[in-house]
Design an enzyme around this catalytic site. Structure first.
Site, PDB file in Angstrom:
ATOM      1  N   ASP A  34       0.846  -1.198   0.000  1.00 17.40           N
ATOM      2  CA  ASP A  34       0.000   0.000   0.000  1.00 17.40           C
ATOM      3  C   ASP A  34       0.878   1.244   0.000  1.00 17.40           C
ATOM      4  N   PHE A  82      -6.836  -4.500  -4.842  1.00 18.00           N
ATOM      5  CA  PHE A  82      -7.792  -3.465  -4.411  1.00 18.00           C
ATOM      6  C   PHE A  82      -7.281  -2.059  -4.709  1.00 18.00           C
ATOM      7  N   ALA A  84      -6.448   1.489  -5.528  1.00 17.17           N
ATOM      8  CA  ALA A  84      -6.996   2.392  -6.533  1.00 17.17           C
ATOM      9  C   ALA A  84      -7.217   3.753  -5.899  1.00 17.17           C
ATOM     10  N   THR A 139     -15.661  -2.256 -10.069  1.00 20.03           N
ATOM     11  CA  THR A 139     -16.861  -1.556  -9.619  1.00 20.03           C
ATOM     12  C   THR A 139     -18.005  -1.682 -10.623  1.00 20.03           C
ATOM     13  N   ASP A 140     -19.223  -1.506 -10.127  1.00 26.24           N
ATOM     14  CA  ASP A 140     -20.385  -1.484 -11.037  1.00 26.24           C
ATOM     15  C   ASP A 140     -20.429  -0.192 -11.860  1.00 26.24           C
ATOM     16  N   GLU A 141     -19.632   0.814 -11.458  1.00 26.79           N
ATOM     17  CA  GLU A 141     -19.705   2.112 -12.159  1.00 26.79           C
ATOM     18  C   GLU A 141     -19.223   2.024 -13.606  1.00 26.79           C
ATOM     19  N   TYR A 164     -13.072   8.522 -12.774  1.00 25.16           N
ATOM     20  CA  TYR A 164     -12.870   7.330 -11.936  1.00 25.16           C
ATOM     21  C   TYR A 164     -13.359   6.072 -12.656  1.00 25.16           C
ATOM     22  N   ALA A 166     -14.057   5.574 -15.742  1.00 21.92           N
ATOM     23  CA  ALA A 166     -13.339   5.312 -17.003  1.00 21.92           C
ATOM     24  C   ALA A 166     -11.993   4.653 -16.717  1.00 21.92           C
ATOM     25  N   LYS A 168     -11.293   2.776 -14.074  1.00 21.20           N
ATOM     26  CA  LYS A 168     -11.544   1.396 -13.633  1.00 21.20           C
ATOM     27  C   LYS A 168     -11.925   0.529 -14.843  1.00 21.20           C
ATOM     28  N   LEU A 204     -20.305   8.946   1.152  1.00 23.58           N
ATOM     29  CA  LEU A 204     -21.584   9.457   1.662  1.00 23.58           C
ATOM     30  C   LEU A 204     -21.887   9.064   3.119  1.00 23.58           C
ATOM     31  N   VAL A 220     -26.410  17.159   0.237  1.00 24.70           N
ATOM     32  CA  VAL A 220     -27.028  16.140  -0.620  1.00 24.70           C
ATOM     33  C   VAL A 220     -27.023  16.685  -2.044  1.00 24.70           C
TER      34      VAL A 220
HETATM   35  P1  NAD Z   1      -9.951   3.244  -0.554  1.00 26.14           P
HETATM   36  O1  NAD Z   1      -9.792   4.541  -1.260  1.00 26.14           O
HETATM   37  O2  NAD Z   1     -10.547   3.218   0.798  1.00 26.14           O
HETATM   38  O3  NAD Z   1      -8.521   2.528  -0.437  1.00 26.14           O
HETATM   39  C1  NAD Z   1      -7.611   2.501  -1.505  1.00 26.14           C
HETATM   40  C2  NAD Z   1      -6.277   2.004  -0.954  1.00 26.14           C
HETATM   41  O4  NAD Z   1      -5.348   1.902  -2.048  1.00 26.14           O
HETATM   42  C3  NAD Z   1      -5.637   2.960   0.070  1.00 26.14           C
HETATM   43  O5  NAD Z   1      -5.141   2.228   1.165  1.00 26.14           O
HETATM   44  C4  NAD Z   1      -4.514   3.628  -0.709  1.00 26.14           C
HETATM   45  O6  NAD Z   1      -3.420   4.037   0.109  1.00 26.14           O
HETATM   46  C5  NAD Z   1      -4.116   2.513  -1.661  1.00 26.14           C
HETATM   47  N1  NAD Z   1      -3.459   3.024  -2.887  1.00 26.14           N
HETATM   48  C6  NAD Z   1      -3.880   4.038  -3.681  1.00 26.14           C
HETATM   49  N2  NAD Z   1      -3.003   4.219  -4.685  1.00 26.14           N
HETATM   50  C7  NAD Z   1      -2.033   3.281  -4.546  1.00 26.14           C
HETATM   51  C8  NAD Z   1      -0.868   2.940  -5.287  1.00 26.14           C
HETATM   52  N3  NAD Z   1      -0.518   3.616  -6.392  1.00 26.14           N
HETATM   53  N4  NAD Z   1      -0.103   1.922  -4.858  1.00 26.14           N
HETATM   54  C9  NAD Z   1      -0.433   1.220  -3.732  1.00 26.14           C
HETATM   55  N5  NAD Z   1      -1.518   1.508  -2.981  1.00 26.14           N
HETATM   56  C10 NAD Z   1      -2.315   2.526  -3.383  1.00 26.14           C
HETATM   57  O7  NAD Z   1     -10.763   2.298  -1.559  1.00 26.14           O
HETATM   58  P2  NAD Z   1     -11.874   1.198  -1.247  1.00 26.14           P
HETATM   59  O8  NAD Z   1     -13.178   1.856  -1.126  1.00 26.14           O
HETATM   60  O9  NAD Z   1     -11.382   0.295  -0.193  1.00 26.14           O
HETATM   61  O10 NAD Z   1     -11.878   0.422  -2.652  1.00 26.14           O
HETATM   62  C11 NAD Z   1     -10.976  -0.653  -2.888  1.00 26.14           C
HETATM   63  C12 NAD Z   1     -11.193  -1.173  -4.297  1.00 26.14           C
HETATM   64  O11 NAD Z   1     -12.540  -1.614  -4.446  1.00 26.14           O
HETATM   65  C13 NAD Z   1     -10.969  -0.131  -5.386  1.00 26.14           C
HETATM   66  O12 NAD Z   1     -10.332  -0.762  -6.475  1.00 26.14           O
HETATM   67  C14 NAD Z   1     -12.375   0.314  -5.770  1.00 26.14           C
HETATM   68  O13 NAD Z   1     -12.411   0.725  -7.115  1.00 26.14           O
HETATM   69  C15 NAD Z   1     -13.150  -0.965  -5.552  1.00 26.14           C
HETATM   70  N6  NAD Z   1     -14.572  -0.797  -5.198  1.00 26.14           N
HETATM   71  C16 NAD Z   1     -14.941   0.003  -4.160  1.00 26.14           C
HETATM   72  C17 NAD Z   1     -16.281   0.097  -3.793  1.00 26.14           C
HETATM   73  C18 NAD Z   1     -16.749   0.956  -2.640  1.00 26.14           C
HETATM   74  O14 NAD Z   1     -17.951   1.133  -2.460  1.00 26.14           O
HETATM   75  N7  NAD Z   1     -15.857   1.494  -1.810  1.00 26.14           N
HETATM   76  C19 NAD Z   1     -17.242  -0.626  -4.529  1.00 26.14           C
HETATM   77  C20 NAD Z   1     -16.819  -1.423  -5.593  1.00 26.14           C
HETATM   78  C21 NAD Z   1     -15.489  -1.519  -5.908  1.00 26.14           C
HETATM   79  O1  DAU Z   2     -20.729   1.843  -6.993  1.00 22.97           O
HETATM   80  C1  DAU Z   2     -19.472   1.523  -6.483  1.00 22.97           C
HETATM   81  C2  DAU Z   2     -18.713   2.793  -6.171  1.00 22.97           C
HETATM   82  O2  DAU Z   2     -19.309   3.335  -4.995  1.00 22.97           O
HETATM   83  C3  DAU Z   2     -17.230   2.564  -5.953  1.00 22.97           C
HETATM   84  O3  DAU Z   2     -16.661   2.102  -7.156  1.00 22.97           O
HETATM   85  C4  DAU Z   2     -16.541   3.864  -5.518  1.00 22.97           C
HETATM   86  O4  DAU Z   2     -15.173   3.617  -5.228  1.00 22.97           O
HETATM   87  C5  DAU Z   2     -17.242   4.380  -4.279  1.00 22.97           C
HETATM   88  O5  DAU Z   2     -16.684   5.620  -3.918  1.00 22.97           O
HETATM   89  C6  DAU Z   2     -18.737   4.537  -4.532  1.00 22.97           C
HETATM   90  O6  DAU Z   2     -18.984   5.602  -5.484  1.00 22.97           O
HETATM   91  P1  DAU Z   2     -20.193   6.642  -5.300  1.00 22.97           P
HETATM   92  O7  DAU Z   2     -19.879   7.847  -6.084  1.00 22.97           O
HETATM   93  O8  DAU Z   2     -21.499   5.991  -5.531  1.00 22.97           O
HETATM   94  O9  DAU Z   2     -20.062   6.899  -3.691  1.00 22.97           O
HETATM   95  P2  DAU Z   2     -20.176   8.235  -2.829  1.00 22.97           P
HETATM   96  O10 DAU Z   2     -20.185   7.800  -1.397  1.00 22.97           O
HETATM   97  O11 DAU Z   2     -19.187   9.264  -3.246  1.00 22.97           O
HETATM   98  O12 DAU Z   2     -21.616   8.776  -3.198  1.00 22.97           O
HETATM   99  C7  DAU Z   2     -22.786   7.978  -3.023  1.00 22.97           C
HETATM  100  C8  DAU Z   2     -23.963   8.799  -3.545  1.00 22.97           C
HETATM  101  O13 DAU Z   2     -24.180   9.914  -2.657  1.00 22.97           O
HETATM  102  C9  DAU Z   2     -23.736   9.401  -4.918  1.00 22.97           C
HETATM  103  O14 DAU Z   2     -24.957   9.379  -5.644  1.00 22.97           O
HETATM  104  C10 DAU Z   2     -23.321  10.840  -4.648  1.00 22.97           C
HETATM  105  C11 DAU Z   2     -24.069  11.168  -3.359  1.00 22.97           C
HETATM  106  N1  DAU Z   2     -23.388  12.109  -2.446  1.00 22.97           N
HETATM  107  C12 DAU Z   2     -22.085  11.850  -2.097  1.00 22.97           C
HETATM  108  C13 DAU Z   2     -21.394  12.698  -1.251  1.00 22.97           C
HETATM  109  C14 DAU Z   2     -19.949  12.430  -0.888  1.00 22.97           C
HETATM  110  C15 DAU Z   2     -24.053  13.200  -1.919  1.00 22.97           C
HETATM  111  O15 DAU Z   2     -25.248  13.422  -2.215  1.00 22.97           O
HETATM  112  N2  DAU Z   2     -23.379  14.037  -1.081  1.00 22.97           N
HETATM  113  C16 DAU Z   2     -22.066  13.848  -0.722  1.00 22.97           C
HETATM  114  O16 DAU Z   2     -21.502  14.679   0.033  1.00 22.97           O
END
Ligand code: NAD
Ligand code: DAU
Length: 360
Positions: A34, A82, A84, A139-141, A164, A166, A168, A204, A220
């Site tokens: 990491d 993981f 990213a 991710t589903d995005e 983001y 794009a 992924k 969020l 929001v």
């Molecule tokens: P996060 O941002 O909490 O953690 C990312 C981690 O990666 C951090 O510890 C960071 O230090 C490390 N990192 C970043 N750049 C790096 C690099 N160049 N080399 C080594 N380490 C590096 O992310 P998360 O929410 O835990 O997501 C993890 C993975 O799951 C990601 O690939 C994300 O796209 C995917 N994902 C996340 C969600 C979600 O809801 N959080 C949903 C679906 C998929």
């Molecule tokens: O769908 C999977 C993705 O979910 C992951 O790939 C991403 O890494 C993860 O960050 C997450 O993306 P979202 O953009 O969906 O998550 P976020 O928590 O940023 O936002 C969730 C929803 O809430 C989104 O529709 C934007 C909205 N939002 C978010 C923030 C931060 C708000 O309305 N207000 C806010 O302040």
């Protein structure tokens, strides 16, 4: 003992996953690579730091020399990727890091695995017989935005709409290319929104928790009616483990919570739980009154919804936690770990928050 390289293990999902694996398996060694960006927090794993089956390496997945060294010295047989840049809003403010880590970094990791696992004569060998695995967490995005109906299935065409997603999507294509071209033993998962302990409070749910606890406004975006499919992080970890053990090479698996909610419903749920747990605001009003509708996220995807039938049918996985249980556990965890939140909210996050929400 099998050695697994986990990238990004100090982040939200990675740290939950490392704890989950070590708790359930005696014969596995985990190397956590990491970079410790703003989102990576070694405190997330403070309780297992001394475990002899665990090694932390601070470094960048884009560092080819470090990767080659790690694959050789640790005899890495499995990669769970993981690492990213993960926050959509940051990708809009500054996409460069997303290209570097999510695309170039994934490419370097694929190259390191290819060089370590495949001999030259393996190239173009489409069905390698090997115990190696490269599990790519996506991710589903990547599928873009849904209207009011329909679901993402594994064959839904990719249509990413933020830097983001794009980046992924690009990494997913690279992973698939390494399977078809070189026979690298890959599997990809595409998961919906996770929630639970150790999530950085730019996302969020922890952002709303933190603001609502302190009686601050709750930003929001737009009309609050965008829909996400929320999955408790422990269920995601279990799904990843099932895919690692039983997933078919070259396949992708959608993972989701069967749990679509509008953002405003999520915000209200967190507010109501906090009111119940710590009482109403000092003004005597409920926390829902802190909601402030702000300017929408550019290109804000309207709805995500996962059809997780494939992973259920092939691997028998489905979410165990209901949203009502999961969100209670999450709010309670953040209440019990207020020191964790204050530790991660250092000066750089305050700057980000000001830039992001200051003039909204
Ligand atoms: P996060 O941002 O909490 O953690 C990312 C981690 O990666 C951090 O510890 C960071 O230090 C490390 N990192 C970043 N750049 C790096 C690099 N160049 N080399 C080594 N380490 C590096 O992310 P998360 O929410 O835990 O997501 C993890 C993975 O799951 C990601 O690939 C994300 O796209 C995917 N994902 C996340 C969600 C979600 O809801 N959080 C949903 C679906 C998929
Ligand atoms: O769908 C999977 C993705 O979910 C992951 O790939 C991403 O890494 C993860 O960050 C997450 O993306 P979202 O953009 O969906 O998550 P976020 O928590 O940023 O936002 C969730 C929803 O809430 C989104 O529709 C934007 C909205 N939002 C978010 C923030 C931060 C708000 O309305 N207000 C806010 O302040």
């Amino acid at each position: 003992m099998r050695t697994i390289l986990v990238t990004g293990g100090c982040g939200f999902i990675g740290s939950n996953f490392i704890r989950f694996v070590l708790a359930g398996n005696r014969d596995i060694r985990l190397i956590n690579l990491d970079k410790l960006t703003y989102a990576g927090n070694p405190l997330n794993l403070a309780d297992i730091e001394q475990d002899s089956r665990y090694r932390f390496v601070q470094g960048d997945i884009g560092d080819a020399v470090l990767l080659e060294q790690l694959f050789a010295e640790e005899q890495i047989g499995t990669v769970i990727h993981f690492a990213a840049e993960s926050h959509v809003d940051r990708s809009i403010q500054g996409p460069a890091e997303f290209i570097q880590t999510n695309i170039v970094g994934t490419f370097r990791l694929l190259e390191a695995a290819r060089k370590a696992w495949l001999s030259d004569s393996d190239s173009n060998h489409r069905s390698p017989v090997t115990n190696h695995r490269f599990l790519h967490i996506s991710t589903d995005e990547v599928y873009g935005s849904l209207g009011e109906t329909g679901y993402f299935v594994e064959t839904t065409p990719y249509a990413p709409r933020s830097p983001y997603s794009a980046s992924k999507a690009s990494s997913d294509h690279l992973v698939s290319a390494y399977f078809h071209t070189y026979g690298l033993p890959v599997v990809t998962t595409n998961c919906s929104n996770n929630y639970g302990p150790y999530q950085f409070p730019e996302k969020l749910i922890p952002l709303v928790f933190n603001n609502a606890l302190q009686g601050k406004e709750l930003p929001v975006y737009g009309d609050g009616k965008n829909v996400r499919d929320w999955l408790y992080v422990a269920d995601h970890c279990q799904a990843i483990w099932s895919v690692l053990k039983h997933g078919h090479l070259g396949e992708t698996y959608n993972i989701g919570g069967n749990n679509e909610k509008q953002n405003i419903e999520i915000v209200h749920a967190v507010c109501d739980l906090l009111d119940e747990r710590v009482g109403l605001l000092a003004s005597g009003k409920p926390r829902r009154t802190l909601v402030r509708y702000v300017k929408d996220r550019p290109g804000h995807d309207h709805r995500y919804a996962i059809d997780a039938a494939k992973i259920k049918q092939e691997l028998g996985w489905q979410p165990a936690m209901t949203f009502e249980q999961g969100i209670r556990k999450t709010v309670d965890w953040y209440l019990e770990h207020s020191d964790w939140i204050s530790n991660v909210l250092d000066g750089s996050y305050q700057d980000y928050y000001q830039r992001m929400y200051g003039e909204k």
